[in-house]
Design a protein around this motif. Structure first.
Motif, PDB file in Angstrom:
ATOM      1  N   THR A  21      51.331  27.976   9.200  1.00 11.65           N
ATOM      2  CA  THR A  21      51.952  28.577   8.019  1.00 11.65           C
ATOM      3  C   THR A  21      53.469  28.518   8.155  1.00 11.65           C
ATOM      4  OG1 THR A  21      51.848  30.757   9.024  1.00 11.65           O
ATOM      5  CG2 THR A  21      50.021  30.131   7.594  1.00 11.65           C
ATOM      6  N   PRO A  22      54.176  28.056   7.134  1.00 17.83           N
ATOM      7  CA  PRO A  22      55.646  27.951   7.240  1.00 17.83           C
ATOM      8  C   PRO A  22      56.284  29.333   7.279  1.00 17.83           C
ATOM      9  CG  PRO A  22      54.919  27.416   5.017  1.00 17.83           C
ATOM     10  CD  PRO A  22      53.686  27.612   5.852  1.00 17.83           C
ATOM     11  N   VAL A  23      57.285  29.445   8.123  1.00 16.61           N
ATOM     12  CA  VAL A  23      58.001  30.703   8.272  1.00 16.61           C
ATOM     13  C   VAL A  23      59.157  30.708   7.276  1.00 16.61           C
ATOM     14  CG1 VAL A  23      59.311  32.144   9.859  1.00 16.61           C
ATOM     15  CG2 VAL A  23      57.396  30.782  10.698  1.00 16.61           C
ATOM     16  N   GLU A  24      59.259  31.721   6.455  1.00 15.28           N
ATOM     17  CA  GLU A  24      60.333  31.811   5.475  1.00 15.28           C
ATOM     18  C   GLU A  24      61.600  32.324   6.159  1.00 15.28           C
ATOM     19  OE1 GLU A  24      59.503  33.755   1.847  1.00 15.28           O
ATOM     20  OE2 GLU A  24      57.428  33.069   1.822  1.00 15.28           O
ATOM     21  N   PRO A  25      62.727  31.620   5.930  1.00 14.54           N
ATOM     22  CA  PRO A  25      63.975  32.073   6.575  1.00 14.54           C
ATOM     23  C   PRO A  25      64.474  33.355   5.929  1.00 14.54           C
ATOM     24  CG  PRO A  25      64.404  30.233   5.106  1.00 14.54           C
ATOM     25  CD  PRO A  25      62.910  30.424   5.135  1.00 14.54           C
ATOM     26  N   GLU A  26      65.048  34.186   6.762  1.00 13.34           N
ATOM     27  CA  GLU A  26      65.618  35.443   6.280  1.00 13.34           C
ATOM     28  C   GLU A  26      67.130  35.353   6.350  1.00 13.34           C
ATOM     29  OE1 GLU A  26      64.169  38.857   8.319  1.00 13.34           O
ATOM     30  OE2 GLU A  26      62.090  38.198   8.226  1.00 13.34           O
ATOM     31  N   ILE A  27      67.796  35.837   5.339  1.00  9.74           N
ATOM     32  CA  ILE A  27      69.256  35.876   5.339  1.00  9.74           C
ATOM     33  C   ILE A  27      69.666  37.270   5.773  1.00  9.74           C
ATOM     34  CG2 ILE A  27      71.324  35.691   3.929  1.00  9.74           C
ATOM     35  CD1 ILE A  27      69.795  33.768   2.134  1.00  9.74           C
ATOM     36  N   ASN A  28      70.352  37.309   6.885  1.00 13.11           N
ATOM     37  CA  ASN A  28      70.795  38.579   7.424  1.00 13.11           C
ATOM     38  C   ASN A  28      72.218  38.832   6.911  1.00 13.11           C
ATOM     39  OD1 ASN A  28      71.052  40.903   8.804  1.00 13.11           O
ATOM     40  ND2 ASN A  28      70.740  40.020  10.844  1.00 13.11           N
ATOM     41  N   LEU A  29      72.415  39.813   6.071  1.00 14.67           N
ATOM     42  CA  LEU A  29      73.710  40.078   5.451  1.00 14.67           C
ATOM     43  C   LEU A  29      74.617  40.969   6.290  1.00 14.67           C
ATOM     44  CD1 LEU A  29      72.697  40.609   1.727  1.00 14.67           C
ATOM     45  CD2 LEU A  29      73.741  38.620   2.764  1.00 14.67           C
ATOM     46  N   ILE A  30      74.114  41.589   7.289  1.00 15.09           N
ATOM     47  CA  ILE A  30      74.919  42.531   8.074  1.00 15.09           C
ATOM     48  C   ILE A  30      76.064  41.828   8.809  1.00 15.09           C
ATOM     49  CG2 ILE A  30      74.857  44.172   9.978  1.00 15.09           C
ATOM     50  CD1 ILE A  30      72.085  45.014   8.952  1.00 15.09           C
ATOM     51  N   PRO A  31      75.852  40.686   9.490  1.00 14.12           N
ATOM     52  CA  PRO A  31      77.010  40.011  10.113  1.00 14.12           C
ATOM     53  C   PRO A  31      78.025  39.530   9.071  1.00 14.12           C
ATOM     54  CG  PRO A  31      74.974  39.167  11.033  1.00 14.12           C
ATOM     55  CD  PRO A  31      74.604  40.038   9.878  1.00 14.12           C
ATOM     56  N   PHE A  32      77.552  39.098   7.916  1.00 12.64           N
ATOM     57  CA  PHE A  32      78.449  38.656   6.847  1.00 12.64           C
ATOM     58  C   PHE A  32      79.325  39.807   6.363  1.00 12.64           C
ATOM     59  CE2 PHE A  32      79.139  37.752   2.279  1.00 12.64           C
ATOM     60  CZ  PHE A  32      79.916  36.622   2.427  1.00 12.64           C
ATOM     61  N   ILE A  33      78.736  40.970   6.199  1.00 14.00           N
ATOM     62  CA  ILE A  33      79.489  42.150   5.772  1.00 14.00           C
ATOM     63  C   ILE A  33      80.478  42.560   6.851  1.00 14.00           C
ATOM     64  CG2 ILE A  33      79.271  44.603   5.197  1.00 14.00           C
ATOM     65  CD1 ILE A  33      76.599  43.886   3.854  1.00 14.00           C
ATOM     66  N   ASP A  34      80.084  42.464   8.112  1.00 14.52           N
ATOM     67  CA  ASP A  34      80.998  42.798   9.208  1.00 14.52           C
ATOM     68  C   ASP A  34      82.216  41.890   9.203  1.00 14.52           C
ATOM     69  OD1 ASP A  34      79.330  44.806   9.995  1.00 14.52           O
ATOM     70  OD2 ASP A  34      78.379  43.674  11.628  1.00 14.52           O
ATOM     71  N   VAL A  35      82.004  40.599   9.015  1.00 11.45           N
ATOM     72  CA  VAL A  35      83.126  39.650   8.998  1.00 11.45           C
ATOM     73  C   VAL A  35      84.046  39.951   7.819  1.00 11.45           C
ATOM     74  CG1 VAL A  35      83.725  37.212   8.649  1.00 11.45           C
ATOM     75  CG2 VAL A  35      81.903  37.835  10.236  1.00 11.45           C
ATOM     76  N   LEU A  36      83.479  40.232   6.660  1.00  9.00           N
ATOM     77  CA  LEU A  36      84.303  40.556   5.500  1.00  9.00           C
ATOM     78  C   LEU A  36      85.109  41.832   5.702  1.00  9.00           C
ATOM     79  CD1 LEU A  36      82.062  39.636   2.454  1.00  9.00           C
ATOM     80  CD2 LEU A  36      84.068  38.466   3.301  1.00  9.00           C
ATOM     81  N   LEU A  37      84.518  42.819   6.353  1.00 10.69           N
ATOM     82  CA  LEU A  37      85.264  44.051   6.623  1.00 10.69           C
ATOM     83  C   LEU A  37      86.413  43.808   7.600  1.00 10.69           C
ATOM     84  CD1 LEU A  37      82.449  46.752   6.765  1.00 10.69           C
ATOM     85  CD2 LEU A  37      84.237  46.483   5.050  1.00 10.69           C
TER      86      LEU A  37
END
Length: 158
Positions: A21-37
């Motif tokens: 069964t193919p594994v669906e990729p997850e987008i983790n937004l927490i590192p993105f928010i950390d970089v923006l902050l």
């Protein structure tokens, strides 16, 4: 029969062939928010807030009447072919300095101080050397108030 053969989840997990069964990729937004902050904090710290200093100026006002003194003018016309005319009279280049000196002397005798304005009207296709000769003649006559006339072309080319 072993447990791996009978359990349905174990079959899928340990099978080397077959369809997985193919594994669906997850987008983790927490590192993105950390970089923006971090970028936001950097910009807030590095930005300097300057205040513009203003001067309080009280401008003077005029209480008197308009000056009735009329500025005397000398008109030097420079034609397309480099000829000169002082106040409508055609003058050679060699006579230009002498004519301006005489006019300056006449006005200084009448008024006591030289308040002549030299107005140079040059043709658009007049040689630059002719205009420079008129400026030199005004300098030789000790005239420093020099104005260049220009004309706006009202006929636009289409």
């Amino acid at each position: 029969m072993s447990w791996l053969e009978t359990h349905p989840r174990a079959k899928r997990r340990f099978s080397l062939g077959g369809s997985a069964t193919p594994v669906e990729p997850e987008i983790n937004l927490i590192p993105f928010i950390d970089v923006l902050l971090v970028v936001l904090i950097f910009l807030m710290i590095s930005t300097t807030f300057t205040r513009y200093q203003e001067l309080a100026i009280t401008l003077p006002t005029a209480n008197g009447n308009e000056s009735q003194a009329e500025v005397k003018q000398i008109h030097i016309a420079v034609s397309r072919d480099g000829r000169f005319a002082v106040n409508g009279k055609v003058v050679d280049r060699s006579q230009l300095s002498n004519t301006l000196t005489q006019l300056n002397g006449q006005s200084s005798q009448k008024e006591g101080a030289s308040s002549l304005q030299v107005n140079i009207d040059a043709d658009a296709k007049a040689p630059h050397q002719a205009v420079m000769s008129a400026l030199e003649a005004a300098r030789d006559a000790n005239l420093s108030n020099i104005v260049f006339s220009s004309q706006v072309n009202s006929q636009a080319k289409k």
